[in-house]
Scaffold this motif. Sequence first.
Motif, PDB file in Angstrom:
ATOM      1  N   ASP A 285     -15.657  26.381  -0.135  1.00 18.88           N
ATOM      2  CA  ASP A 285     -15.466  24.990   0.300  1.00 18.88           C
ATOM      3  C   ASP A 285     -14.357  24.282  -0.472  1.00 18.88           C
ATOM      4  O   ASP A 285     -13.672  23.415   0.077  1.00 18.88           O
ATOM      5  CB  ASP A 285     -16.779  24.206   0.127  1.00 18.88           C
ATOM      6  CG  ASP A 285     -17.837  24.650   1.129  1.00 18.88           C
ATOM      7  OD1 ASP A 285     -17.461  25.279   2.141  1.00 18.88           O
ATOM      8  OD2 ASP A 285     -19.028  24.374   0.890  1.00 18.88           O
ATOM      9  N   TYR A 286     -14.196  24.624  -1.759  1.00 20.65           N
ATOM     10  CA  TYR A 286     -13.182  23.960  -2.582  1.00 20.65           C
ATOM     11  C   TYR A 286     -12.305  25.012  -3.263  1.00 20.65           C
ATOM     12  O   TYR A 286     -12.664  25.527  -4.335  1.00 20.65           O
ATOM     13  CB  TYR A 286     -13.846  23.055  -3.626  1.00 20.65           C
ATOM     14  CG  TYR A 286     -14.500  21.855  -3.000  1.00 20.65           C
ATOM     15  CD1 TYR A 286     -13.763  20.708  -2.712  1.00 20.65           C
ATOM     16  CD2 TYR A 286     -15.847  21.874  -2.665  1.00 20.65           C
ATOM     17  CE1 TYR A 286     -14.348  19.612  -2.110  1.00 20.65           C
ATOM     18  CE2 TYR A 286     -16.453  20.781  -2.060  1.00 20.65           C
ATOM     19  CZ  TYR A 286     -15.693  19.650  -1.787  1.00 20.65           C
ATOM     20  OH  TYR A 286     -16.279  18.568  -1.178  1.00 20.65           O
TER      21      TYR A 286
ATOM     22  N   ILE B 291     -10.431  23.350  -8.019  1.00 21.42           N
ATOM     23  CA  ILE B 291     -11.215  22.335  -8.720  1.00 21.42           C
ATOM     24  C   ILE B 291     -10.620  22.167 -10.115  1.00 21.42           C
ATOM     25  O   ILE B 291     -10.521  23.129 -10.884  1.00 21.42           O
ATOM     26  CB  ILE B 291     -12.698  22.732  -8.837  1.00 21.42           C
ATOM     27  CG1 ILE B 291     -13.315  22.918  -7.431  1.00 21.42           C
ATOM     28  CG2 ILE B 291     -13.472  21.679  -9.624  1.00 21.42           C
ATOM     29  CD1 ILE B 291     -14.726  23.465  -7.460  1.00 21.42           C
TER      30      ILE B 291
ATOM     31  N   SER C 274     -10.213  17.642  -6.808  1.00 23.29           N
ATOM     32  CA  SER C 274     -10.545  18.868  -6.083  1.00 23.29           C
ATOM     33  C   SER C 274      -9.836  18.835  -4.744  1.00 23.29           C
ATOM     34  O   SER C 274      -9.545  17.758  -4.198  1.00 23.29           O
ATOM     35  CB  SER C 274     -12.063  18.998  -5.886  1.00 23.29           C
ATOM     36  OG  SER C 274     -12.558  17.897  -5.137  1.00 23.29           O
ATOM     37  N   ILE C 275      -9.542  20.006  -4.218  1.00 22.53           N
ATOM     38  CA  ILE C 275      -8.886  20.133  -2.916  1.00 22.53           C
ATOM     39  C   ILE C 275      -9.797  20.975  -2.034  1.00 22.53           C
ATOM     40  O   ILE C 275     -10.160  22.098  -2.386  1.00 22.53           O
ATOM     41  CB  ILE C 275      -7.499  20.782  -3.050  1.00 22.53           C
ATOM     42  CG1 ILE C 275      -6.594  19.911  -3.941  1.00 22.53           C
ATOM     43  CG2 ILE C 275      -6.862  20.982  -1.672  1.00 22.53           C
ATOM     44  CD1 ILE C 275      -5.246  20.521  -4.235  1.00 22.53           C
ATOM     45  N   ALA C 276     -10.189  20.389  -0.891  1.00 22.09           N
ATOM     46  CA  ALA C 276     -11.150  21.042  -0.005  1.00 22.09           C
ATOM     47  C   ALA C 276     -10.471  22.071   0.890  1.00 22.09           C
ATOM     48  O   ALA C 276      -9.263  21.999   1.146  1.00 22.09           O
ATOM     49  CB  ALA C 276     -11.860  19.988   0.857  1.00 22.09           C
ATOM     50  N   ARG C 277     -11.266  23.017   1.376  1.00 25.77           N
ATOM     51  CA  ARG C 277     -10.764  24.044   2.286  1.00 25.77           C
ATOM     52  C   ARG C 277     -10.126  23.399   3.525  1.00 25.77           C
ATOM     53  O   ARG C 277     -10.688  22.501   4.139  1.00 25.77           O
ATOM     54  CB  ARG C 277     -11.902  24.960   2.722  1.00 25.77           C
ATOM     55  CG  ARG C 277     -11.450  26.092   3.658  1.00 25.77           C
ATOM     56  CD  ARG C 277     -12.596  26.966   4.120  1.00 25.77           C
ATOM     57  NE  ARG C 277     -13.573  26.224   4.891  1.00 25.77           N
ATOM     58  CZ  ARG C 277     -14.836  26.036   4.536  1.00 25.77           C
ATOM     59  NH1 ARG C 277     -15.293  26.555   3.401  1.00 25.77           N
ATOM     60  NH2 ARG C 277     -15.661  25.335   5.275  1.00 25.77           N
TER      61      ARG C 277
ATOM     62  N   GLU D  66      -7.524  21.477   3.640  1.00 25.72           N
ATOM     63  CA  GLU D  66      -6.734  20.267   3.379  1.00 25.72           C
ATOM     64  C   GLU D  66      -5.259  20.621   3.178  1.00 25.72           C
ATOM     65  O   GLU D  66      -4.933  21.666   2.616  1.00 25.72           O
ATOM     66  CB  GLU D  66      -7.253  19.543   2.128  1.00 25.72           C
ATOM     67  CG  GLU D  66      -8.422  18.632   2.402  1.00 25.72           C
ATOM     68  CD  GLU D  66      -8.737  17.723   1.225  1.00 25.72           C
ATOM     69  OE1 GLU D  66      -9.124  16.571   1.468  1.00 25.72           O
ATOM     70  OE2 GLU D  66      -8.625  18.164   0.057  1.00 25.72           O
TER      71      GLU D  66
ATOM     72  N   GLY E 140     -11.555  28.610  -6.117  1.00 31.42           N
ATOM     73  CA  GLY E 140     -12.852  28.800  -5.487  1.00 31.42           C
ATOM     74  C   GLY E 140     -13.108  30.222  -5.034  1.00 31.42           C
ATOM     75  O   GLY E 140     -12.284  31.136  -5.225  1.00 31.42           O
TER      76      GLY E 140
ATOM     77  N   THR F 209      -5.564  26.300   3.258  1.00 29.78           N
ATOM     78  CA  THR F 209      -5.324  25.128   2.409  1.00 29.78           C
ATOM     79  C   THR F 209      -3.872  25.139   1.947  1.00 29.78           C
ATOM     80  O   THR F 209      -3.342  26.193   1.583  1.00 29.78           O
ATOM     81  CB  THR F 209      -6.274  25.163   1.197  1.00 29.78           C
ATOM     82  OG1 THR F 209      -7.613  25.319   1.666  1.00 29.78           O
ATOM     83  CG2 THR F 209      -6.159  23.896   0.368  1.00 29.78           C
TER      84      THR F 209
END
Length: 545
Positions: A325-326, A329, A349-352, A354, A386, A493
């Motif tokens: 998911d991330y 982080i 954090s950068i999400a999947r 994004e 992640g 991402t």
Amino acid sequence: MITVDGLAVEFSGTTLFSDVSFVINPNDKIALMGKNGAGKSTMMKIVAGVQKGTRGKVSCPKDTVIAYLPQHLLTEDNATVFEEASKAFSHIFKMRDEIDALNKALETRTDYESDEYMSIIEKVSDLGEKFYALEDVNYDAEVEKALKGLGFRQEDFERLTSEFSGGWRMRIELAKILLQKPDLILLDEPTNHIDIESVIWLEDFLVNKANAVMVISHDRAFIDNITNRTIEVTMGRIYDYKAKYTHYLQLREERRSHQIKAYQEQQKFIADNRAFIERFKGTFSKTNQVASRERMLEKLEIIEIDEIDNSALKLRFPKAQRSGDYPIIVEELTKKYDNHTVFENANFSIARGEKVSFVGRNGEGKSTMIKSILGEIDFEGKCNLGHNVQVGYFAQNQAALLDPDLTIFQTVDEVAKGDIRTQIKNILGRFMFKGDDIDKKVGVLSGGEKTRLAMVKLLLEPVNLLILDEPTNHLDLKSKDVLKEALLEFDGTLVLVSHDRDFLQGLSQKVFEFKERRVIEHFETIDAFLERNRIKSIKEMDLNV
């Protein structure tokens, strides 16, 4: 007013362009456009006086100052940044020193009636008239403003130029050019290697402070913002439009439509006349008409349709497995070099899925953060990738890291593994390397070709996290559009560092701003961020140069 008259360049039996004439007026802001190899840089060098044409001439009034910034510089490394930038005023300092030397000579002489004494008096008078007619300027303050506007800090001023990368030395040369306040500024790809805030500063200067400007650039937003005229070099001639780039594209398409229509009508006219000639050839009563039409066709000038550069890389990132998911982080991350803190206590954090942008002035830590994420440098705090993250990284100097002694094919072959090796030629073809091109040595490639080749290496393995640090440097407008389209379709991402606003537009959903040792998260598009910060950034940079 600068006049280009009957300019032609020929070499090895090939004509690059011929009979080119145009005038550069005060306050003209010209975009010099055309596909790669059309002769843009050659034409600019001739106007700058650093290269000569085969025929024709460039003329301008006496004392006209033309300043030229080429794509590649050979800057001396024996001066500080401030000293090098101050060389913009070397002719003034030289004049002042000469006046002082002549006055000292007069103080020690007693031959007041001699011709030599009178000659010195005349020299002092002439030089003094020129020197004291100059505007009273605080030269140190002017140098400081220009350097700060282009991204240098006060503490950089006393550092040797040899301590800086080629991109930063290009800024020093650009500062020297801007400080001279020339009648014509010639810029060949000036936005490569400078950050967004510096580009905004440069735009403001060129629009509001500069006289005439001619620029070659692949930065669509930059040329649209500064130019009011477009000269296109194509098929050995030029077309001159009193329009900025975006409007020029529309006008060019209209021109081609008219050319195609006229060409088709002319071809029908030719076919009709040839049919008449064939039908009545040998008919006594039509002899004169047949001869007349034959002569007419011999003299007919065939309409040419302007060529379109249809070459374009075909780019699609291979699908990769789904990540966690991330993918990134960052917690309490701090990076220091000796006593210098780049950033401290960064948390994000950068999400999947994004697509985010790292923005900020050069030196604020964007590339350092990327190196921390990739585990290439030591740091304090935590930075974790992640679950199941597969990283594809394009470094700012990726093209320069290629081995110049390898061929294009060898460059790809040495990193390709498994079944992909059987597809190397096809992959290179998608990136506009076809036929014998693949046997060229990397060392002879242009900047754009090296960037495309570096991109090939990136695509050999499926990735779900792309980290791109200035990927568009040296890419032409069409290649940038194709890359942008591929990134929009990329389902992984994306972390993107770029100074190219047109490229970033619509591509980034979140912005991380690197400023004053902090990483600030903005939940807005890059378009909204730049619009909000544009005026603020300009004011902060004190643009009264």
